[in-house]
Scaffold this motif. Structure first.
Motif, short mmCIF file in Angstrom:
data_model
loop_
_atom_site.label_atom_id
_atom_site.label_comp_id
_atom_site.label_asym_id
_atom_site.label_seq_id
_atom_site.Cartn_x
_atom_site.Cartn_y
_atom_site.Cartn_z
N ALA A 5 82.00 46.36 56.95
CA ALA A 5 82.46 46.46 58.34
C ALA A 5 82.53 45.08 58.98
N THR A 6 81.56 44.22 58.69
CA THR A 6 81.57 42.87 59.25
C THR A 6 82.78 42.08 58.76
N ALA A 7 83.09 42.22 57.47
CA ALA A 7 84.24 41.50 56.90
C ALA A 7 85.55 42.02 57.51
N ILE A 8 85.65 43.35 57.67
CA ILE A 8 86.86 43.92 58.27
C ILE A 8 87.01 43.44 59.71
N ALA A 9 85.90 43.43 60.46
CA ALA A 9 85.95 43.01 61.87
C ALA A 9 86.40 41.56 62.00
N ALA A 10 85.92 40.70 61.09
CA ALA A 10 86.31 39.28 61.15
C ALA A 10 87.82 39.12 60.96
N ARG A 11 88.37 39.87 60.03
CA ARG A 11 89.81 39.78 59.79
C ARG A 11 90.61 40.42 60.92
N ALA A 12 90.06 41.49 61.49
CA ALA A 12 90.73 42.12 62.63
C ALA A 12 90.78 41.18 63.83
N THR A 13 89.72 40.38 64.01
CA THR A 13 89.69 39.40 65.10
C THR A 13 90.80 38.37 64.92
N ALA A 14 90.96 37.89 63.67
CA ALA A 14 92.03 36.92 63.39
C ALA A 14 93.40 37.55 63.61
#
Length: 279
Positions: A62-71
């Motif tokens: 979830a943390t990895a997905i959120a980081a990419r969603a932010t970008a």
């Protein structure tokens, strides 16, 4: 599995706010909608995205997905800003396309006019497509516009046979158009020239034909727009076959007040041009 932008936004908001309540408030959704969306994602993935407790704890995934969603969100905002900037620029820009023969009519129409808009005149023998956001108006010779275009018929070009004033009267040598130039539908007046016309020079544009005529290399069939006002040239006779000229706009595009104003200005000025049209 397919993950939508809404799914990515949900995960990013949950990771950042740390609660269903915070994510629901930020996204404008019900708490139950957030919970159902996360449950569906976890079932599709076959693994948890959050560890439940007093505060949601995101998993590594979830943390990895959120980081990419932010970008992705940053790029999405940049795209929105780009589109909005282009829209605002378009409101103050009118793009007109025409060829090098008809361009003087556009320039004369615009001369001395106090316009709020920036007018871009693109001169080319290639007929640009009238696409919203690319080209607003086109001044072209030719027949009735098709269903994809609407237009104003401005007149039929006056055409004549010209020679240089310095050339010997009665000389029968011609300046000939190239094969490609002769194929154009707007060059039908060339049929008025004898089939056995003798030519010393062949040109691929009407402007170069005019210049060759001025140089005394032969007679040329030319639109009066190009030659009648040049004191170095003499009109021998007028001929039939000049093409109609249209000011065109996309039929599917609803013109705003500024584009209508520029179109009306061009129509009024060009129609009244002296010595250009068959009367």
């Amino acid at each position: 599995m397919h993950m939508s932008w809404e799914d990515l936004q949900t995960i990013e908001s949950l990771v950042r706010t740390g609660s269903v309540v915070g994510a629901a408030r930020e996204l404008g959704l019900r708490h139950s909608s957030i919970s159902r969306r996360v449950d569906a994602l976890e079932r599709s993935l076959g693994e948890p995205l959050f560890l439940r407790g007093p505060r949601l704890r995101p998993t590594t995934l979830a943390t990895a997905i959120a980081a990419r969603a932010t970008a992705m969100a940053k790029h999405a905002h940049e795209i929105e800003a780009l589109i909005e900037g282009e829209r605002r620029a378009r409101e103050l820009r009118i793009v007109i396309t025409t060829n090098d023969v008809l361009a003087p009519l556009v320039f004369t129409a615009l001369a001395g006019r106090a316009l709020e808009e920036t007018v871009q005149v693109r001169v080319s023998d290639v007929e640009a497509e009238l696409e919203p956001g690319t080209t607003d108006l086109a001044l072209r010779p030719g027949g009735q516009p098709s269903g994809a275009l609407r237009g104003w018929r401005l007149g039929r070009l006056r055409v004549g046979i010209f020679r240089a004033r310095s050339a010997q009267q009665g000389a029968r040598t011609w300046i000939l158009p190239s094969a490609d130039l002769r194929k154009r539908s707007s060059m039908r007046w060339w049929k008025s020239v004898p089939d056995d016309a003798e030519g010393r020079v062949e040109c691929n544009s009407l402007l170069s034909m005019r210049d060759a005529c001025i140089a005394g290399l032969g007679r040329a069939a030319l639109p009066s727009l190009l030659a009648a006002h040049d004191t170095r040239l003499q009109l021998e006779e007028e001929i039939d076959g000049g093409p109609p000229v249209w000011l065109l706009a996309p039929a599917t595009r609803r013109a705003d007040a500024r584009r209508r104003r520029v179109a009306q200005l061009l129509v009024s000025s060009i129609r009244s041009a002296r010595g250009v049209w068959v009367t």
